[in-house]
Design an enzyme around this catalytic site. Structure first.
Site, PDB file in Angstrom:
ATOM      1  N   LYS A 173       2.042  -3.695   6.813  1.00  0.00           N
ATOM      2  CA  LYS A 173       2.415  -3.773   5.380  1.00  0.00           C
ATOM      3  C   LYS A 173       3.924  -3.557   5.227  1.00  0.00           C
ATOM      4  O   LYS A 173       4.591  -4.260   4.460  1.00  0.00           O
ATOM      5  CB  LYS A 173       1.658  -2.715   4.569  1.00  0.00           C
ATOM      6  CG  LYS A 173       0.173  -2.986   4.429  1.00  0.00           C
ATOM      7  CD  LYS A 173      -0.083  -4.155   3.504  1.00  0.00           C
ATOM      8  CE  LYS A 173      -1.516  -4.583   3.465  1.00  0.00           C
ATOM      9  NZ  LYS A 173      -1.752  -5.885   2.848  1.00  0.00           N
TER      10      LYS A 173
ATOM     11  N   SER B 105       0.838  -1.202   0.000  1.00  0.00           N
ATOM     12  CA  SER B 105       0.000   0.000   0.000  1.00  0.00           C
ATOM     13  C   SER B 105       0.868   1.244   0.000  1.00  0.00           C
ATOM     14  O   SER B 105       1.983   1.237   0.544  1.00  0.00           O
ATOM     15  CB  SER B 105      -0.865  -0.025   1.259  1.00  0.00           C
ATOM     16  OG  SER B 105      -1.407   1.239   1.500  1.00  0.00           O
TER      17      SER B 105
ATOM     18  N   TYR C 286      -1.991  -1.093  10.901  1.00  0.00           N
ATOM     19  CA  TYR C 286      -2.248  -1.659   9.560  1.00  0.00           C
ATOM     20  C   TYR C 286      -1.084  -1.319   8.632  1.00  0.00           C
ATOM     21  O   TYR C 286      -0.508  -2.189   7.983  1.00  0.00           O
ATOM     22  CB  TYR C 286      -3.570  -1.121   8.981  1.00  0.00           C
ATOM     23  CG  TYR C 286      -3.693  -1.379   7.496  1.00  0.00           C
ATOM     24  CD1 TYR C 286      -3.910  -2.670   7.010  1.00  0.00           C
ATOM     25  CD2 TYR C 286      -3.541  -0.342   6.568  1.00  0.00           C
ATOM     26  CE1 TYR C 286      -3.972  -2.914   5.639  1.00  0.00           C
ATOM     27  CE2 TYR C 286      -3.612  -0.576   5.202  1.00  0.00           C
ATOM     28  CZ  TYR C 286      -3.828  -1.866   4.741  1.00  0.00           C
ATOM     29  OH  TYR C 286      -3.876  -2.108   3.389  1.00  0.00           O
TER      30      TYR C 286
HETATM   31  P1  NAD Z   1     -10.885  -7.363   1.443  1.00  0.00           P
HETATM   32  O1  NAD Z   1     -11.042  -7.306   2.924  1.00  0.00           O
HETATM   33  O2  NAD Z   1     -12.074  -7.188   0.592  1.00  0.00           O
HETATM   34  O3  NAD Z   1     -10.156  -8.715   1.016  1.00  0.00           O
HETATM   35  C1  NAD Z   1      -9.257  -9.385   1.859  1.00  0.00           C
HETATM   36  C2  NAD Z   1      -9.682 -10.837   1.879  1.00  0.00           C
HETATM   37  O4  NAD Z   1      -8.780 -11.578   2.712  1.00  0.00           O
HETATM   38  C3  NAD Z   1     -11.086 -11.035   2.447  1.00  0.00           C
HETATM   39  O5  NAD Z   1     -11.800 -11.841   1.552  1.00  0.00           O
HETATM   40  C4  NAD Z   1     -10.853 -11.738   3.768  1.00  0.00           C
HETATM   41  O6  NAD Z   1     -11.924 -12.606   4.093  1.00  0.00           O
HETATM   42  C5  NAD Z   1      -9.549 -12.474   3.506  1.00  0.00           C
HETATM   43  N1  NAD Z   1      -8.719 -12.748   4.685  1.00  0.00           N
HETATM   44  C6  NAD Z   1      -8.323 -11.895   5.651  1.00  0.00           C
HETATM   45  N2  NAD Z   1      -7.541 -12.520   6.541  1.00  0.00           N
HETATM   46  C7  NAD Z   1      -7.425 -13.810   6.121  1.00  0.00           C
HETATM   47  C8  NAD Z   1      -6.746 -14.949   6.611  1.00  0.00           C
HETATM   48  N3  NAD Z   1      -6.018 -14.898   7.741  1.00  0.00           N
HETATM   49  N4  NAD Z   1      -6.827 -16.104   5.920  1.00  0.00           N
HETATM   50  C9  NAD Z   1      -7.569 -16.179   4.784  1.00  0.00           C
HETATM   51  N5  NAD Z   1      -8.249 -15.139   4.278  1.00  0.00           N
HETATM   52  C10 NAD Z   1      -8.175 -13.963   4.937  1.00  0.00           C
HETATM   53  O7  NAD Z   1      -9.761  -6.270   1.061  1.00  0.00           O
HETATM   54  P2  NAD Z   1      -9.303  -5.743  -0.373  1.00  0.00           P
HETATM   55  O8  NAD Z   1      -9.692  -4.314  -0.470  1.00  0.00           O
HETATM   56  O9  NAD Z   1      -9.711  -6.701  -1.434  1.00  0.00           O
HETATM   57  O10 NAD Z   1      -7.727  -5.780  -0.178  1.00  0.00           O
HETATM   58  C11 NAD Z   1      -6.926  -6.863  -0.602  1.00  0.00           C
HETATM   59  C12 NAD Z   1      -5.498  -6.607  -0.155  1.00  0.00           C
HETATM   60  O11 NAD Z   1      -5.054  -5.349  -0.682  1.00  0.00           O
HETATM   61  C13 NAD Z   1      -5.344  -6.508   1.366  1.00  0.00           C
HETATM   62  O12 NAD Z   1      -4.130  -7.113   1.733  1.00  0.00           O
HETATM   63  C14 NAD Z   1      -5.287  -5.021   1.612  1.00  0.00           C
HETATM   64  O13 NAD Z   1      -4.561  -4.701   2.778  1.00  0.00           O
HETATM   65  C15 NAD Z   1      -4.552  -4.543   0.356  1.00  0.00           C
HETATM   66  N6  NAD Z   1      -4.818  -3.141   0.046  1.00  0.00           N
HETATM   67  C16 NAD Z   1      -6.116  -2.720  -0.102  1.00  0.00           C
HETATM   68  C17 NAD Z   1      -6.367  -1.386  -0.355  1.00  0.00           C
HETATM   69  C18 NAD Z   1      -7.801  -0.896  -0.460  1.00  0.00           C
HETATM   70  O14 NAD Z   1      -8.025   0.317  -0.326  1.00  0.00           O
HETATM   71  N7  NAD Z   1      -8.780  -1.731  -0.752  1.00  0.00           N
HETATM   72  C19 NAD Z   1      -5.315  -0.464  -0.481  1.00  0.00           C
HETATM   73  C20 NAD Z   1      -3.999  -0.934  -0.348  1.00  0.00           C
HETATM   74  C21 NAD Z   1      -3.761  -2.280  -0.085  1.00  0.00           C
END
Ligand code: NAD
Ligand code: UDP
Length: 337
Positions: free
Chosen positions: A153, A124, A149
């Site tokens: 990362k 991120s 958080y």
């Molecule tokens: P999201 O919460 O929709 O998806 C994350 C998924 O991981 C979910 O389906 C959740 O059920 C699953 N999960 C969490 N912990 C788990 C575990 N221990 N074992 C198995 N499954 C698990 O989030 P997203 O927006 O799709 O983000 C995906 C990735 O991108 C994340 O790592 C997030 O930190 C990163 N990210 C997201 C954003 C954003 O704004 N959406 C920005 C930067 C980085």
């Protein structure tokens, strides 16, 4: 060969799985559904006419991972699984470090045992911390993220760098996302936050549909063009295309590669509201509140390294991002529920 997608039922992961299946790739999804619904994958199946193998399990669970690597010929991993709510991470730091850092450690150990050493990690822009000068380039030093958080990362990035330093057979992409928004153009899959949304675009969208009263704008006294925070919003489908390009590139490289995935263009909160009102054809009421702790004034990327090295560039503009968000919101007022 199959691709393992951890967190593949989530917001970004489900769009990624959709695209991989459309390309004819075999996909194994591991998700514990802590922040997702299985319905997302059912809809992906309906959209693509193909099916990912779904394993409901935790990425921290060694035996689940061993089972996956033993029974499927996985040769690369896209690691989306993680917890992502900034406020929650301040209240529950141990849960966040355990899930995000601990989850990546067990994944990497299982990958090493299975001889799978190609990994794309969802990092991120938060790892840059407070940056004085925009736009942000990958060569700028990482900073001190303001919450657990963000620190989780950065820790994972350090772990993956150490891993690649000691074993050149690893090839890892650290993809630093800016602000993913939007939804699949079909309106069948999209972002479905549970409870009150933390992020701007889902909040605006829920105000527009009448689920939330008024948008709280967190500060209008920032040193930006209209006083509200500026961010680099990127369409989730452009993000997915960035992953496809990164996967191709790291297949020919070793070590750690870092790419910003953003558009290079910043929009303020007020500009976002105006564009959403245009797209939805209805007003988005807001109130001005005090600044949110830990927020920065502005943050946008220099995405030129990804363009040079991956041949990738975000193609979709702000209007398209919000049209797609609104289509998803109006077709699914209760999300997947
Ligand atoms: P999201 O919460 O929709 O998806 C994350 C998924 O991981 C979910 O389906 C959740 O059920 C699953 N999960 C969490 N912990 C788990 C575990 N221990 N074992 C198995 N499954 C698990 O989030 P997203 O927006 O799709 O983000 C995906 C990735 O991108 C994340 O790592 C997030 O930190 C990163 N990210 C997201 C954003 C954003 O704004 N959406 C920005 C930067 C980085
Ligand atoms: N924001 C806001 N009200 C909200 C949510 C966000 O004013 O209810 C602002 C926030 O202060 C920031 C921008 O919108 O300037 C993007 O916030 P978001 O949480 O979506 O992303 P991040 O801050 O993680 O970049």
């Amino acid at each position: 060969m199959s691709i393992l997608v951890t967190g593949g039922a989530g917001y970004i992961g489900s769009h990624m799985v959709c695209s991989l299946l459309e390309q004819g790739r075999d996909v194994v999804v591991l998700d514990n559904l802590v922040n997702a619904s299985y319905a997302a994958l059912e809809r992906v199946q309906a959209l693509t006419g193909r099916c990912a193998i779904f394993i409901k399990g935790d990425v921290r669970d060694r035996s689940t991972l061993e089972h996956i690597f033993d029974s499927h010929s996985v040769n690369e991993v896209l690691h989306f699984a993680g917890l992502k709510a900034v406020g929650e991470s301040i209240e529950q730091p141990l849960r966040y470090y355990d899930n995000n850092v601990g989850g990546t450690l067990s994944l990497c150990k299982a990958m090493a045992t299975a001889g799978v050493r190609r990994l794309v990690f969802s990092s991120s822009a938060t790892v840059y911390g407070h940056v004085e000068r925009m736009p942000i380039k990958e060569t700028m030093p990482t900073g001190r993220p303001t919450n657990p958080y963000g620190r989780s990362k950065l820790m994972v990035e350090e772990v993956l760098r150490d891993l690649c330093r000691t074993d050149p057979r690893w090839s890892v992409a650290l993809l630093r996302y800016f602000n993913p928004v939007g939804a699949h153009e079909s309106g069948r899959i999209g972002e479905d936050p549970s409870g009150i949304p933390n992020n701007l675009v889902p909040f605006i969208s829920q105000v527009a549909i009448g689920k939330c009263g008024a948008l709280p704008i967190f500060g209008n006294d920032y040193p930006t063009r209209d006083g509200t925070g500026v961010r680099d919003y990127i369409h989730v489908l452009d993000l997915v295309e960035g992953h496809l390009a990164a996967m191709e590139t790291i297949a020919r490289r070793s070590g750690v590669s870092i790419w910003n995935l953003g558009t290079g263009q910043g929009y303020s909160v007020l500009e976002m509201i105006r564009m959403f009102e245009k797209v939805a054809g209805r007003p988005v009421p807001y109130t001005i509140q005090r600044r949110r702790d830990g927020d920065i004034a502005e943050c946008w990327s220099d995405p030129s390294l990804a363009e040079r090295e991956l041949g990738w560039k975000a193609r979709r503009g702000l209007e398209e991002m919000l049209v797609d968000t609104w289509r998803w919101q109006t077709a699914n007022p209760r999300g997947y529920g």
